[in-house]
Design an enzyme around this catalytic site. Structure first.
Site, PDB file in Angstrom:
ATOM      1  N   SER A  94      35.766 -26.841  79.047  1.00 30.54           N
ATOM      2  CA  SER A  94      35.853 -26.697  80.512  1.00 30.54           C
ATOM      3  C   SER A  94      36.840 -27.729  81.059  1.00 30.54           C
ATOM      4  O   SER A  94      37.111 -28.746  80.406  1.00 30.54           O
ATOM      5  CB  SER A  94      34.472 -26.974  81.118  1.00 30.54           C
ATOM      6  OG  SER A  94      34.547 -27.081  82.518  1.00 30.54           O
ATOM      7  N   TYR A 124      26.894 -32.766  82.724  1.00 30.15           N
ATOM      8  CA  TYR A 124      27.632 -31.554  82.323  1.00 30.15           C
ATOM      9  C   TYR A 124      29.017 -31.960  81.803  1.00 30.15           C
ATOM     10  O   TYR A 124      29.455 -31.493  80.749  1.00 30.15           O
ATOM     11  CB  TYR A 124      27.756 -30.569  83.497  1.00 30.15           C
ATOM     12  CG  TYR A 124      28.556 -29.326  83.129  1.00 30.15           C
ATOM     13  CD1 TYR A 124      28.089 -28.454  82.154  1.00 30.15           C
ATOM     14  CD2 TYR A 124      29.787 -29.046  83.728  1.00 30.15           C
ATOM     15  CE1 TYR A 124      28.822 -27.315  81.798  1.00 30.15           C
ATOM     16  CE2 TYR A 124      30.521 -27.919  83.380  1.00 30.15           C
ATOM     17  CZ  TYR A 124      30.032 -27.058  82.406  1.00 30.15           C
ATOM     18  OH  TYR A 124      30.757 -25.944  82.042  1.00 30.15           O
TER      19      TYR A 124
HETATM   20  P1  NDP Z   1      26.976 -17.301  82.312  1.00 30.10           P
HETATM   21  O1  NDP Z   1      25.785 -17.971  82.888  1.00 30.10           O
HETATM   22  O2  NDP Z   1      27.421 -16.032  82.938  1.00 30.10           O
HETATM   23  O3  NDP Z   1      26.748 -17.065  80.731  1.00 30.10           O
HETATM   24  C1  NDP Z   1      26.185 -18.044  79.917  1.00 30.10           C
HETATM   25  C2  NDP Z   1      25.768 -17.435  78.580  1.00 30.10           C
HETATM   26  O4  NDP Z   1      25.218 -18.488  77.761  1.00 30.10           O
HETATM   27  C3  NDP Z   1      24.706 -16.363  78.729  1.00 30.10           C
HETATM   28  O5  NDP Z   1      25.010 -15.269  77.901  1.00 30.10           O
HETATM   29  C4  NDP Z   1      23.435 -17.044  78.244  1.00 30.10           C
HETATM   30  O6  NDP Z   1      22.585 -16.121  77.592  1.00 30.10           O
HETATM   31  C5  NDP Z   1      23.985 -18.046  77.207  1.00 30.10           C
HETATM   32  N1  NDP Z   1      23.056 -19.139  77.021  1.00 30.10           N
HETATM   33  C6  NDP Z   1      22.738 -20.134  77.890  1.00 30.10           C
HETATM   34  N2  NDP Z   1      21.748 -20.898  77.399  1.00 30.10           N
HETATM   35  C7  NDP Z   1      21.428 -20.375  76.176  1.00 30.10           C
HETATM   36  C8  NDP Z   1      20.468 -20.700  75.184  1.00 30.10           C
HETATM   37  N3  NDP Z   1      19.629 -21.739  75.328  1.00 30.10           N
HETATM   38  N4  NDP Z   1      20.403 -19.959  74.052  1.00 30.10           N
HETATM   39  C9  NDP Z   1      21.243 -18.906  73.903  1.00 30.10           C
HETATM   40  N5  NDP Z   1      22.177 -18.542  74.797  1.00 30.10           N
HETATM   41  C10 NDP Z   1      22.253 -19.258  75.932  1.00 30.10           C
HETATM   42  O7  NDP Z   1      28.144 -18.390  82.368  1.00 30.10           O
HETATM   43  P2  NDP Z   1      29.679 -18.359  81.829  1.00 30.10           P
HETATM   44  O8  NDP Z   1      30.008 -17.078  81.195  1.00 30.10           O
HETATM   45  O9  NDP Z   1      30.516 -18.832  82.938  1.00 30.10           O
HETATM   46  O10 NDP Z   1      29.602 -19.541  80.750  1.00 30.10           O
HETATM   47  C11 NDP Z   1      30.037 -19.410  79.419  1.00 30.10           C
HETATM   48  C12 NDP Z   1      30.618 -20.737  78.952  1.00 30.10           C
HETATM   49  O11 NDP Z   1      31.764 -21.050  79.718  1.00 30.10           O
HETATM   50  C13 NDP Z   1      29.669 -21.936  79.109  1.00 30.10           C
HETATM   51  O12 NDP Z   1      29.790 -22.747  77.952  1.00 30.10           O
HETATM   52  C14 NDP Z   1      30.222 -22.663  80.321  1.00 30.10           C
HETATM   53  O13 NDP Z   1      29.942 -24.041  80.299  1.00 30.10           O
HETATM   54  C15 NDP Z   1      31.697 -22.383  80.157  1.00 30.10           C
HETATM   55  N6  NDP Z   1      32.503 -22.538  81.360  1.00 30.10           N
HETATM   56  C16 NDP Z   1      32.225 -21.807  82.492  1.00 30.10           C
HETATM   57  C17 NDP Z   1      32.998 -21.965  83.622  1.00 30.10           C
HETATM   58  C18 NDP Z   1      32.710 -21.256  84.899  1.00 30.10           C
HETATM   59  O14 NDP Z   1      33.205 -21.698  85.960  1.00 30.10           O
HETATM   60  N7  NDP Z   1      31.964 -20.139  84.874  1.00 30.10           N
HETATM   61  C19 NDP Z   1      34.152 -22.874  83.635  1.00 30.10           C
HETATM   62  C20 NDP Z   1      34.347 -23.601  82.392  1.00 30.10           C
HETATM   63  C21 NDP Z   1      33.554 -23.413  81.313  1.00 30.10           C
HETATM   64  P3  NDP Z   1      20.998 -15.985  77.829  1.00 30.10           P
HETATM   65  O15 NDP Z   1      20.702 -16.542  79.189  1.00 30.10           O
HETATM   66  O16 NDP Z   1      20.721 -14.532  77.678  1.00 30.10           O
HETATM   67  O17 NDP Z   1      20.415 -16.788  76.724  1.00 30.10           O
HETATM   68  C1  8X3 Z   2      32.664 -25.231  84.848  1.00 32.06           C
HETATM   69  C2  8X3 Z   2      33.770 -25.795  85.640  1.00 32.06           C
HETATM   70  O1  8X3 Z   2      34.388 -27.619  87.272  1.00 32.06           O
HETATM   71  O2  8X3 Z   2      32.705 -25.975  87.949  1.00 32.06           O
HETATM   72  O3  8X3 Z   2      32.743 -25.691  83.544  1.00 32.06           O
HETATM   73  O4  8X3 Z   2      32.154 -27.704  86.370  1.00 32.06           O
HETATM   74  S1  8X3 Z   2      33.220 -26.819  86.850  1.00 32.06           S
END
Ligand code: NDP
Ligand code: 8X3
Length: 248
Positions: free
Chosen positions: A135, A148
């Site tokens: 991220s 985070y």
């Molecule tokens: P979502 O919340 O849409 O998706 C997150 C996914 O992670 C879900 O499929 C969820 O599945 C899974 N997950 C979370 N906790 C667990 C667990 N304990 N066991 C198994 N699976 C888990 O968020 P994003 O798609 O945005 O996030 C995906 C990645 O991208 C993350 O690592 C996030 O930190 C990163 N990211 C996101 C950004 C954003 O602005 N959206 C920016 C930068 C990075 P389920 O709940 O079914 O278990």
């Molecule tokens: C998610 C991006 O800047 O919202 O990883 O924390 S931020």
């Protein structure tokens, strides 16, 4: 294998890889969503999909789920370590221990334990590609981001460490660091508070999950001698973790 495929970036990535005719292992805790995605992908694309339901924080569940795979499925070519979350955005003095544990156990320990199960098979094949979803929070620290940001800085360090240690085994390791992406991320971060979540994306066009899936497509389609180490992808309206341009 795409972890966290029930939503957001993971789901979009599963769609993208299925379109490229990769056979897929998709993971997450929400069984119904996973099974629905499995049948959608198999109906639409020329691919076989296995859905593994487990909580990535629980090493026993992870080990059991991966242990159930037939041998040929254990030879994973591409591992997208995507499952992750932010929980809370409180200043450090007000943060909840339960939020901190959830982030560290998922984003850091979960990613590590799962990778530890997959890497020996990549070493046996002398090839493979690990893509860690980090991220902008892995590059910068912002108010309320504390734990985070620490977890994503850890992902950055683990990525670099993996790349060095796996170098002699011909295993590619890539880090993709997105800025704001509109997914369920903010809803999860604010514990289901939709008003707070919607505010994050108000007045600007964020990235969409498909933008990160497109980046992953680019990364996995480079020739064998090319590895993309590190990509930072931001919305045009976001210059850093804290500088955004909002209309209205
Ligand atoms: P979502 O919340 O849409 O998706 C997150 C996914 O992670 C879900 O499929 C969820 O599945 C899974 N997950 C979370 N906790 C667990 C667990 N304990 N066991 C198994 N699976 C888990 O968020 P994003 O798609 O945005 O996030 C995906 C990645 O991208 C993350 O690592 C996030 O930190 C990163 N990211 C996101 C950004 C954003 O602005 N959206 C920016 C930068 C990075 P389920 O709940 O079914 O278990
Ligand atoms: C998610 C991006 O800047 O919202 O990883 O924390 S931020």
């Amino acid at each position: 294998m795409v972890t966290g495929a029930t939503s957001g970036i993971g789901k979009a990535t599963a769609n993208k890889l299925a379109a490229l005719e990769y056979h897929l292992i998709i993971t997450g805790r929400r069984k119904e969503r996973l099974q629905e995605l499995q049948s959608q992908l198999e109906d639409k694309y020329n691919c076989k999909v296995i859905a593994l339901v487990f909580d990535i924080r629980d090493n026993k569940q992870t080990e059991k789920a991966l242990g159930m795979l037939e041998d040929k499925w254990k030879n994973i070519d591409i591992l997208v370590n995507n499952a992750g979350l932010a929980a809370g955005a409180d200043p450090i003095q007000e943060g909840l221990w339960s939020d901190w544990e959830q982030m560290i156990d998922t984003n850091v320990k979960g990613l590590l334990f799962l990778s530890k199960q997959v890497i020996p098979h990549m070493i046996k094949q002398q090839k493979g590609h690990i893509i860690n979803i980090s991220s902008i929070a892995g590059k910068e620290v912002y108010a309320g981001g504390n734990v985070y940001c620490a977890s994503k800085h850890a992902v950055d360090a683990i990525t670099k460490g993996m790349r060095i240690d796996l170098l002699k085994h011909n295993i590619k390791v890539t880090s993709i660091s997105p800025g704001m992406v509109e997914t369920e991320f903010s809803l999860v971060r604010y514990h289901g508070d939709k008003e707070k979540a919607d505010k994050v994306y108000k007045g600007l066009t964020p990235l969409f999950a498909e933008d990160i899936a497109d980046t992953i497509e680019f990364v996995v389609t480079r020739p064998p001698h090319v590895n993309i180490n590190d990509i930072l992808v931001m919305p045009t309206a976001q210059a850093s973790a804290v500088y955004n341009h909002r209309e209205g």
